[in-house]
Enzyme design. Structure first.
Site, PDB file in Angstrom:
ATOM      1  N   HIS A  77      48.777  44.105  26.964  1.00  0.00           N
ATOM      2  CA  HIS A  77      49.559  44.286  28.193  1.00  0.00           C
ATOM      3  C   HIS A  77      48.630  44.270  29.405  1.00  0.00           C
ATOM      4  CE1 HIS A  77      52.389  46.038  31.104  1.00  0.00           C
ATOM      5  NE2 HIS A  77      51.463  46.932  31.374  1.00  0.00           N
ATOM      6  N   ASP A 106      45.548  18.399  50.777  1.00  0.00           N
ATOM      7  CA  ASP A 106      45.570  18.880  49.381  1.00  0.00           C
ATOM      8  C   ASP A 106      44.420  19.860  49.256  1.00  0.00           C
ATOM      9  OD1 ASP A 106      45.640  19.124  46.501  1.00  0.00           O
ATOM     10  OD2 ASP A 106      46.705  17.207  46.471  1.00  0.00           O
ATOM     11  N   TRP A 142      42.153  47.308  27.870  1.00  0.00           N
ATOM     12  CA  TRP A 142      41.709  46.125  28.631  1.00  0.00           C
ATOM     13  C   TRP A 142      40.300  46.332  29.169  1.00  0.00           C
ATOM     14  CZ3 TRP A 142      40.434  44.704  33.746  1.00  0.00           C
ATOM     15  CH2 TRP A 142      40.453  45.740  34.683  1.00  0.00           C
ATOM     16  N   SER A 170      37.961  29.335  34.699  1.00  0.00           N
ATOM     17  CA  SER A 170      39.098  28.902  35.508  1.00  0.00           C
ATOM     18  C   SER A 170      39.089  29.595  36.863  1.00  0.00           C
ATOM     19  CB  SER A 170      40.389  29.197  34.760  1.00  0.00           C
ATOM     20  OG  SER A 170      41.484  29.146  35.621  1.00  0.00           O
ATOM     21  N   SER A 171      38.867  30.912  36.863  1.00  0.00           N
ATOM     22  CA  SER A 171      38.898  31.675  38.119  1.00  0.00           C
ATOM     23  C   SER A 171      37.792  31.240  39.057  1.00  0.00           C
ATOM     24  CB  SER A 171      38.732  33.166  37.844  1.00  0.00           C
ATOM     25  OG  SER A 171      39.830  33.660  37.177  1.00  0.00           O
ATOM     26  N   HIS A 254      35.667  46.920  39.528  1.00  0.00           N
ATOM     27  CA  HIS A 254      36.209  47.443  40.780  1.00  0.00           C
ATOM     28  C   HIS A 254      36.492  46.360  41.798  1.00  0.00           C
ATOM     29  CE1 HIS A 254      38.037  50.626  42.834  1.00  0.00           C
ATOM     30  NE2 HIS A 254      37.638  50.008  43.914  1.00  0.00           N
ATOM     31  N   GLU A 256      37.308  43.535  41.031  1.00  0.00           N
ATOM     32  CA  GLU A 256      38.486  42.914  40.425  1.00  0.00           C
ATOM     33  C   GLU A 256      39.779  43.549  40.923  1.00  0.00           C
ATOM     34  OE1 GLU A 256      39.095  40.333  38.522  1.00  0.00           O
ATOM     35  OE2 GLU A 256      41.154  40.777  37.899  1.00  0.00           O
ATOM     36  N   TYR A 258      40.349  44.746  43.717  1.00  0.00           N
ATOM     37  CA  TYR A 258      40.636  44.240  45.065  1.00  0.00           C
ATOM     38  C   TYR A 258      41.037  42.780  45.020  1.00  0.00           C
ATOM     39  CZ  TYR A 258      39.443  48.752  46.674  1.00  0.00           C
ATOM     40  OH  TYR A 258      39.487  50.099  46.860  1.00  0.00           O
ATOM     41  N   SER A 269      50.965  40.668  55.551  1.00  0.00           N
ATOM     42  CA  SER A 269      50.606  40.368  56.934  1.00  0.00           C
ATOM     43  C   SER A 269      51.261  39.092  57.435  1.00  0.00           C
ATOM     44  CB  SER A 269      49.085  40.244  57.075  1.00  0.00           C
ATOM     45  OG  SER A 269      48.466  41.406  56.584  1.00  0.00           O
ATOM     46  N   HIS A 303      33.020  55.435  40.348  1.00  0.00           N
ATOM     47  CA  HIS A 303      34.107  56.421  40.344  1.00  0.00           C
ATOM     48  C   HIS A 303      35.008  56.275  39.110  1.00  0.00           C
ATOM     49  CE1 HIS A 303      36.636  53.532  43.037  1.00  0.00           C
ATOM     50  NE2 HIS A 303      36.997  53.368  41.782  1.00  0.00           N
ATOM     51  N   HIS A 304      34.804  55.218  38.340  1.00  0.00           N
ATOM     52  CA  HIS A 304      35.531  55.113  37.076  1.00  0.00           C
ATOM     53  C   HIS A 304      34.828  55.896  35.975  1.00  0.00           C
ATOM     54  CE1 HIS A 304      38.173  51.866  38.551  1.00  0.00           C
ATOM     55  NE2 HIS A 304      37.126  51.520  39.255  1.00  0.00           N
ATOM     56  N   THR A 329      41.488  50.674  54.631  1.00  0.00           N
ATOM     57  CA  THR A 329      42.833  50.541  54.067  1.00  0.00           C
ATOM     58  C   THR A 329      43.844  51.190  54.999  1.00  0.00           C
ATOM     59  OG1 THR A 329      41.763  50.735  51.929  1.00  0.00           O
ATOM     60  CG2 THR A 329      44.155  50.795  51.945  1.00  0.00           C
ATOM     61  N   LYS A 332      44.701  48.969  57.886  1.00  0.00           N
ATOM     62  CA  LYS A 332      45.681  47.937  57.548  1.00  0.00           C
ATOM     63  C   LYS A 332      47.102  48.499  57.594  1.00  0.00           C
ATOM     64  CE  LYS A 332      43.620  44.485  54.741  1.00  0.00           C
ATOM     65  NZ  LYS A 332      44.102  43.512  55.610  1.00  0.00           N
ATOM     66  N   ARG A 451      46.109  59.446  28.822  1.00  0.00           N
ATOM     67  CA  ARG A 451      46.680  58.110  28.774  1.00  0.00           C
ATOM     68  C   ARG A 451      46.344  57.472  27.424  1.00  0.00           C
ATOM     69  NH1 ARG A 451      42.522  54.417  32.381  1.00  0.00           N
ATOM     70  NH2 ARG A 451      43.899  52.750  31.693  1.00  0.00           N
TER      71      ARG A 451
END
Lengths: 542, 377
Positions: A77, A106, A142, A170-171, A254, A256, A258, A269, A303-304, A329, A332, A451
């Protein structure tokens, strides 16, 4: 004019034509469509896995699935939602919209674009095939922490590693393409600080991708050599360091997160000014805030890992750096509110999703700030509170953002207006169900529910049942979304060129549906918007 | 269906009680206050940050909702056209910085105390393995395993679930009140995390590392927590239970453990001296198998794919005895098959091997005696 794949391939039959059209296409709009459908397909796949988990968690005890299968579900998931839904969804939007928004004919590297997409079905095919292998799919979350994923991983872990490599390629290729397109194919009269926010946020996201996807590739490669070639990067028994895995993973992970949200900021926006009929407030500070968030995202990964036994000084550094992200943040969010302030607002479906995005994402941001406080994090860490936090930023953030974008631009893509009444029903169903599903997780987490557990003690039963009911409604609401999208493709009220009265930007100067080839000569910027005209606006298209 | 109805009813009750009763609210929705000074200070920090977020949320969302109401097109057909203001933008950059500093100061002072692990009165080495804890009292030279004691019938919904479903163990960690207890965490296999919410102690147990944390618990009682790092199949079934006793009782408990250990070693000598019958060993073996082995190899020995091989007709239970003893006692490296030699007595290992070789159609007729296991140690 150069020959295009679709012009030179001999047309043998309708099926063959269909296959070659989509397999060989180098058209940014076709590839955008492919990305979006892949994302949508995997959204339902990964969503079904969430349903399986919520079904099992409906009541305490084991009713439907076994613990090992539950772990496979939560792993797949997460992987599919992150790499298969949100990222391809945003890349699909970028493919469709960036050339249209910067006046480019293009993407700059069309064949690379085709390749970037067609890697993905194979990558996810590999990943999903692991469900049917002996020993089952990856079951280590994950985040695939070593040594659970290395020494103790199931045989299918190697398929997972290869799949991640392919997604990463790919990314990175997609990101290179986006950067090159923005820098080289922008219509000459559009300066960098004229670019629409969606383009800006994607440009910054693309740089993040280029910087961190190779780090992920490094991590999985080290896993592979640990598993098969006798190295001990992550094995303490061989002199390696399981914690190093977490440092490498989160140095990717991290930024990622964002990557998963910045294009959403860009979408909000675009949409909020359109429906407030007022220019975006603080354009410059929006750009700088996005860049600041991206920069800070590289120095907060620790922080993880507060519960891994970090030294005090490191904990303090990561705490302060993480808290600092609240500042850009906040800027924004304040800018979006100021854009709405004294506007002349209407609330069509894209606007509803954009507002839902801002409010619920901000709630996820608040819990993120709370999680940054190390002492409190010792209580929140790895509980359902964290699950609530990141689903608030990802579901109403990334997913609502994508949905807002689809409603906003689908008239331009298909030439049809979507069914506004159904769109609103979809929004209200989704927004209620999201809160019903994820808000109670704050409470179960605070009460002490870890969790990633398949079964829980009785004190958590009521809130889990509420979450499961919410999840069911949420799943149904997305079936409605599928229906709305298909209905819009098949027909509906004809969309005008302008589509939205308050919309501004080059994409609203091409007819609806956008012709196959647009902006073969660079358009003028800023465009003359033809707000009252019908759809036959004279613009430079073929 | 009744449980859905009761949930809805409970949910409704909660909403009604919202604002009426702090205690009900706190019990159901708040972070646990816990019993230690530190856990209560952390709860205070949680409240501080929560209320700051709530106030910010009310202001920001309040402005948004007001704007959505007052500045909708039917009320405000002509939009304003301002789109920047340097002073406002500087203000809403700097004010949050000040608020953040206000949060960071108490967080920092609390954290500095949390990380001060010096001058402990007592040290417990907590070693995790899939899916149990081992507690070692370093000063007293006492150590034992702590396994979840919830019967599988409750998990499989065959029996009603007990009050402490999934949060109960055979041997809880016993601690004294009012002593600074230092916890060292380590792991034998994958990463686990030892968490007792009421002490606000959560520390990862990582192979190759020894982490530390501490708690001083003023109130006797039983405190429950769980493993909080995904550690494989039975991650949900790895509870932590701590029993805190007044100091005098704790000292007596330590003494009792010493005596029990002496008795157990005497019992082990007796077990070795005796020649056990197949029936005796099969009976003990079945119990040991169900308690420790069935979670992976299944109660009928059918296993779960290649990850947890079938024992019914399996190569090892029907092959040479020495290899079977070796595998059970010392495990298979890099798999979830762990070493049982430190965890089970000679009699238990002998009987479980006897059981595996003679149950589910495995008809080796081998009888393994505890003295054979003793010799293999």
């Amino acid at each position: 004019m150069v020959a295009r794949a679709e012009d030179v391939i001999p047309q043998r039959s309708a099926l063959w034509a269909f296959i070659t059209r989509w397999l060989l296409t180098t058209n940014h709009k076709d590839i955008g469509t492919l990305y979006l459908w892949l994302s949508f397909t995997l959204f339902f796949t990964a969503g079904a896995m969430a349903m399986a988990m919520r079904l099992e968690l409906f009541e305490p005890g084991l009713q439907f699935i076994e613990p090992l299968f539950y772990n496979q579900m939560l792993t797949m998931h997460g992987l599919l939602m992150v790499f298969g839904v949100v990222m391809p969804g945003f890349v699909g939007l970028a493919n469709w919209q960036i050339p249209l928004m910067i006046g480019a004919p293009d993407m700059a590297l069309p064949r690379l674009n085709n390749f970037s997409f067609w890697i993905l079905p194979f990558a996810f095919g590999l990943l999903i095939s692991s469900l049917f292998m002996d020993g089952g799919a990856p079951n280590f979350g994950w985040t695939f922490y070593a040594p659970l994923s290395t020494t103790y991983g199931p045989p299918s872990t190697d398929f997972f590693i290869l799949g991640v490599h392919m997604m990463g390629i790919s990314s990175v290729l997609g990101a290179i393409n986006i950067i090159v397109t923005i820098f080289n194919l922008r219509t000459p009269s559009m300066k960098l600080m004229d670019m629409p926010l969606f383009v800006w946020t994607w440009l910054i996201t693309a740089f993040l991708l280029i910087m961190v996807m190779p780090v992920l590739a490094g991590a999985v490669t080290m896993m592979l050599t640990d598993r098969h070639f006798g190295t001990s990067f992550f094995s303490a028994a061989g002199g390696g360091d399981p914690l190093m895995f977490q440092h490498i993973f989160w140095f990717f992970g991290h930024p990622e997160v964002y990557i998963l949200i910045l294009p959403g900021f860009g979408i909000a926006s675009q949409i909020i000014p359109t429906f407030a009929r007022k220019k975006l407030f603080g354009y410059h500070s929006m750009v700088y805030a996005t860049a600041a968030i991206a920069g800070l995202s590289f120095v907060v990964w620790g922080h993880h890992m507060f519960a891994t036994g970090m030294p005090l000084a490191t904990e303090l550094f990561f705490m302060y750096a993480t808290m600092l992200i609240a500042v850009p943040t906040g800027v924004k969010v304040f800018n979006w509110v100021a854009t709405m302030w004294r506007g002349s607002m209407t609330f069509e479906t894209p606007m509803l999703f954009a507002i839902g995005f801002v409010i619920l994402f901000t709630i996820g941001g608040f819990s993120g700030l709370m999680l940054a406080l190390v002492p409190a994090d010792f209580q929140y860490h790895d509980t359902m509170f964290v699950v609530a936090h990141f689903h608030y930023v990802l579901y109403p953030g990334a997913i609502f953002g994508t949905m807002a974008a689809v409603y906003y631009w689908i008239p331009k893509w298909t030439g049809h207006m979507y069914d506004e009444r159904l769109g609103k029903i979809h929004f209200w169903m989704a927004v209620i169900a999201v809160n019903l599903t994820f808000f109670p997780m704050h409470f179960t987490g605070l009460a002490g529910m870890p969790r990633r557990i398949v079964d829980y003690s009785l004190q958590f039963a009521d809130f889990n049942m509420v979450s499961s009911i919410g999840a069911g409604i949420l799943g149904l609401s997305q079936v409605l979304f599928l229906y709305i999208v298909v209905k819009t493709i098949r027909g509906g009220e004809k969309a005008t060129t302008q589509v939205w009265e308050g919309a501004d930007g080059l994409e609203w100067t091409v007819p609806s549906p956008a012709p196959r080839h647009t902006f073969e000569t660079p358009p003028e910027f800023p465009p003359v918007m033809n707000r009252d005209a019908d759809e036959r606006t004279p613009v430079s298209t073929t | 269906m009744t449980s859905i109805a009761s949930t809805l009813k409970n949910g409704l009750m909660l909403m009604v009680l919202w604002g009426l009763s702090d205690t009900v609210l706190a019990a159901a929705l708040d972070m646990r206050a816990g019993v230690t000074d530190m856990s209560q200070r952390i709860q205070w920090l949680h409240h501080l940050s929560l209320w700051i977020c709530v106030v910010m949320g009310v202001l920001v969302f309040g402005a948004m909702f007001y704007s959505m109401y007052a500045h909708r097109r039917s009320k405000n057909p002509v939009p304003a056209d301002f789109h920047e203001s340097l002073s406002v933008e500087i203000a809403w950059t700097l004010i949050p910085v000040l608020i953040l500093i206000g949060m960071a100061i108490p967080a920092t002072t609390t954290l500095i105390e949390i990380e001060d692990n010096s001058d402990a009165d007592l040290t417990i080495l907590i070693t995790a393995s899939q899916w149990k804890w081992h507690y070692q009292y370093l000063e007293a030279d006492i150590g034992y395993y702590s396994n979840m004691s919830t019967p599988s019938e409750q998990i499989q919904n065959l029996e009603p679930k007990g009050e402490h479903y999934l949060l109960e163990v055979d041997n809880p960690l016993v601690l004294p009140t009012n002593k600074k207890v230092r916890f060292l965490t380590a792991s034998n296999d994958v990463i686990h995390s030892w968490w007792v919410p009421d002490f606000a102690v959560k520390q990862d147990a990582i192979p190759g590392f020894i982490n530390e944390a501490w708690a001083r618990i003023p109130v006797p009682g039983i405190y429950r927590g769980q493993c909080t790092e995904l550690c494989g199949k039975d991650h949900a079934y790895m509870p932590v239970v701590v029993e805190v006793r007044p100091e005098a009782e704790f000292d007596k408990w330590i003494e009792d453990q010493r005596i029990a250990r002496e008795l157990a070693s005497g019992q082990a000598v007796a077990d070795r001296a005796k020649t056990w019958t197949m029936a005796e060993l099969m009976e003990i073996g079945e119990r040991v198998f169900m308690e420790h082995c069935a979670t992976c190899h299944e109660s009928d020995g059918s296993g779960q794919g290649s990850t947890y091989p079938a024992l019914a007709g399996g190569d090892i239970p029907t092959g040479p005895i020495a290899a079977h003893i070796e595998r059970v006692m010392f495990g298979k490296s890099d798999t979830e098959m762990q070493s049982w030699a430190p965890q089970l007595s000679d009699l238990e290992i002998a009987s479980v091997i006897t059981y595996e070789r003679n149950a589910w159609g495995n008809a080796t007729a081998d009888v393994i005696q505890p003295r054979t296991i003793y010799a293999a140690r």
